[in-house]
Design an enzyme around this catalytic site. Structure first.
Site: not given
Ligand code: PAF
Length: 283
Positions: A33, A37, A147-149
């Site tokens: 993590l 996160h 997440g948009q990553k």
């Protein structure tokens, strides 16, 4: 905070929580993590009664020769971080619990899986969609956070949820970056200090083309400028640099005024494959 390792127990606990009318917020992870996160968990904590995370290094989303074996597994540290974020339950199944003897069912989201990372990591998104589908059936969340990553993963999961009529809402969260701009990823821990410096070229390239796109430069100029910035680094090897429509993930040929595009790239820095992206609107 409870750690649950069995599917059947997790399902019973989730059923009970739902019967009690509690909303379950869920953050699926591969563990190790990091701040990315933690930001998902923070939001999920704020927006739900119960926060569940999963830690499962899913073998079916790693290809042969990829980093499944060396993927970091700092479970004790993860537990501390999760507790600090107010996680109620960590679902932490074994591989045999998730993929029992005779396992043979997979989910393939045809639309978004073939381009970008799908071209370089065959089978990766099939593994992701399958495990996320299973996790949704086991954890039974009301809301799940991504997440948009991993922009392509996010599109694929949203498509799967819609296509399979799953009763879970997907909430997208912005990319979390280090102070110098490097997108946070568990894989950053593989980088030597020299590679860490070179990894910044992904963000530098994105930042530079943001201004080019805004003023209407052509796609080929934008891509060649990004290539120049990245190829200056001695350990960098580009898998792809693509400018696509953020809704369809299809290549964009020209960027019309007012149009938003997704600039996405995957680059090897030494033995570490990094991805990053940015949504940019032409003025
Ligand atoms: O993004 C990840 O960490 C993984 O792909 C996910 C969603 C936990 C599935 O294994």
């Amino acid at each position: 905070m409870r750690v649950i390792r069995k599917n059947s127990i997790m399902q019973k606990v989730a059923d009970r929580l739902r019967e009690e009318g509690k909303s379950i917020g869920f953050v699926p992870t591969l563990g190790a993590l990091h701040q990315g996160h933690l930001s998902l968990m923070e939001r999920a904590r704020r927006e739900n009664d119960i926060l569940i995370i999963s830690i499962f290094i899913n073998p079916t989303q790693f290809g042969p020769g990829e980093d499944y074996k060396r993927y970091p597994r700092p479970f004790e540290k993860d537990k501390l971080l999760a507790r600090r974020e107010g996680v109620d339950i960590i679902f932490y199944p074994s591989v045999s619990e998730m993929y029992g003897k005779g396992y043979s069912t997979y989910v393939e989201v045809e639309k978004f899986s073939k381009s970008l990372c799908g071209l370089f990591r065959p089978g990766h998104f099939r593994g992701v969609a399958s495990v996320v589908c299973k996790l949704f059936n086991i954890v039974k969340p009301n809301v799940a956070y991504f997440g948009q990553k991993d922009y392509q993963q996010l599109k694929i999961i949203k498509r799967m949820v819609e296509d399979l009529n799953m009763e879970v809402e997907i909430r997208e969260c912005a990319i979390v970056r280090e102070p110098d701009g490097l997108a946070i990823s568990s894989r950053n821990s593989y980088l030597s200090s020299q590679e860490r410096k070179e990894a910044l070229s992904l963000y530098k390239a994105l930042k530079c083309v943001k201004s080019l796109i805004k003023v209407g430069s052509s796609i080929s100029d934008v891509v060649s400028e990004m290539e120049k910035i990245i190829q200056r680094e001695s350990h960098a090897k580009i898998d792809y640099i693509e400018i696509v429509d953020p809704l369809t993930l299809e290549d964009v040929k020209t960027i019309r005024p007012g149009k938003k595009v997704l600039v996405a790239l995957a680059v090897w820095i030494g033995n570490t494959r990094l991805i990053d992206n940015m949504l940019v609107r032409r003025m």
